[in-house]
Design a protein around this motif. Structure first.
Motif, PDB file in Angstrom:
ATOM      1  N   ARG A 125       0.763  -1.297  -0.054  1.00  0.00           N
ATOM      2  CA  ARG A 125       0.007  -0.029  -0.061  1.00  0.00           C
ATOM      3  C   ARG A 125       0.934   1.361   0.083  1.00  0.00           C
ATOM      4  NH1 ARG A 125      -4.579  -0.134   4.536  1.00  0.00           N
ATOM      5  NH2 ARG A 125      -4.929   1.996   3.823  1.00  0.00           N
ATOM      6  N   LEU A 126       1.775   1.090   0.874  1.00  0.00           N
ATOM      7  CA  LEU A 126       2.663   2.437   0.913  1.00  0.00           C
ATOM      8  C   LEU A 126       3.456   2.699  -0.163  1.00  0.00           C
ATOM      9  CD1 LEU A 126       2.852   4.811   2.887  1.00  0.00           C
ATOM     10  CD2 LEU A 126       4.794   3.259   4.132  1.00  0.00           C
ATOM     11  N   MET A 127       4.234   1.638  -0.568  1.00  0.00           N
ATOM     12  CA  MET A 127       5.337   1.725  -1.607  1.00  0.00           C
ATOM     13  C   MET A 127       4.745   2.063  -3.108  1.00  0.00           C
ATOM     14  SD  MET A 127       8.271   1.432  -0.530  1.00  0.00           S
ATOM     15  CE  MET A 127       9.166   1.595  -1.906  1.00  0.00           C
ATOM     16  N   SER A 128       3.362   1.671  -3.273  1.00  0.00           N
ATOM     17  CA  SER A 128       2.787   2.091  -4.539  1.00  0.00           C
ATOM     18  C   SER A 128       2.936   3.551  -4.505  1.00  0.00           C
ATOM     19  CB  SER A 128       1.466   1.746  -4.546  1.00  0.00           C
ATOM     20  OG  SER A 128       0.478   1.993  -3.498  1.00  0.00           O
ATOM     21  N   LYS A 129       2.485   4.336  -3.372  1.00  0.00           N
ATOM     22  CA  LYS A 129       2.520   5.786  -3.330  1.00  0.00           C
ATOM     23  C   LYS A 129       3.848   6.534  -3.429  1.00  0.00           C
ATOM     24  CE  LYS A 129      -1.881   6.286  -2.041  1.00  0.00           C
ATOM     25  NZ  LYS A 129      -3.077   6.791  -2.619  1.00  0.00           N
ATOM     26  N   LEU A 130       4.726   5.645  -2.470  1.00  0.00           N
ATOM     27  CA  LEU A 130       6.022   6.581  -2.308  1.00  0.00           C
ATOM     28  C   LEU A 130       6.895   6.421  -3.644  1.00  0.00           C
ATOM     29  CD1 LEU A 130       6.908   5.291   1.298  1.00  0.00           C
ATOM     30  CD2 LEU A 130       6.015   7.297   0.368  1.00  0.00           C
ATOM     31  N   VAL A 131       6.858   5.434  -4.138  1.00  0.00           N
ATOM     32  CA  VAL A 131       7.433   5.134  -5.770  1.00  0.00           C
ATOM     33  C   VAL A 131       7.036   6.286  -6.479  1.00  0.00           C
ATOM     34  CG1 VAL A 131       7.803   3.792  -7.735  1.00  0.00           C
ATOM     35  CG2 VAL A 131       8.019   2.511  -5.296  1.00  0.00           C
ATOM     36  N   ALA A 132       6.029   6.808  -6.796  1.00  0.00           N
ATOM     37  CA  ALA A 132       5.600   7.587  -7.614  1.00  0.00           C
ATOM     38  C   ALA A 132       6.151   9.120  -6.929  1.00  0.00           C
ATOM     39  CB  ALA A 132       4.186   7.604  -7.785  1.00  0.00           C
TER      40      ALA A 132
END
Length: 141
Positions: free
Chosen positions: A130-137
């Motif tokens: 959940r978190l990495m999908s937002k942070l990567v962008a």
């Protein structure tokens, strides 16, 4: 920044590494009762923010603000608690805890109020994804 950065043993024991930001390492505290993340600047022998040089202070504030915004969007909290205590773990670290008016400790601080509830493997994977999908962008831009 130190390429030989070593995380304090207490943080290493209590947390999972999520990712690295330009200045800080992002950790997830192993307590599934709260979305509880910790930013640790990858600079040795620093206990307090004033000990960082000006540029690192600004970078830490930027990373903390970005993380706070992402966490509030992703976990839809009522309040974001950010704290840098360091009374037990002297290595500079910032707690980022998403709070809800319905959580068991509201409105008190969470420390020492209840026993930690460790993540299951499935819960850990879900939170990371959940978190990495937002942070990567964000980190790629």
């Amino acid at each position: 920044m130190n390429s030989e950065f070593v995380l304090h043993p207490q943080l290493a024991n209590d947390c999972f590494v999520i990712t690295d930001f330009p200045l800080s390492r992002l950790l997830l505290c192993n307590d599934s009762a709260y979305p509880w993340f910790i930013l640790v600047p990858k600079i040795d022998n620093v206990q307090d923010i004033y000990q960082l040089d000006w540029q690192d202070q600004q970078q830490l504030l930027n990373e903390s603000s970005m993380l706070s915004e992402v966490l509030m969007q992703e976990f839809n909290g009522d309040k974001m608690n950010v704290a840098a205590l360091g009374n037990v773990v002297p290595q500079l670290h910032f707690h980022h805890i998403v709070r809800y008016k319905t959580d068991p400790c509201w409105p008190k601080p969470i420390w020492g109020q209840q026993k930690l509830t460790p993540y299951t493997d499935a819960e850990l994977i879900e939170v990371k994804e959940r978190l990495m999908s937002k942070l990567v962008a964000i980190l790629a831009s």
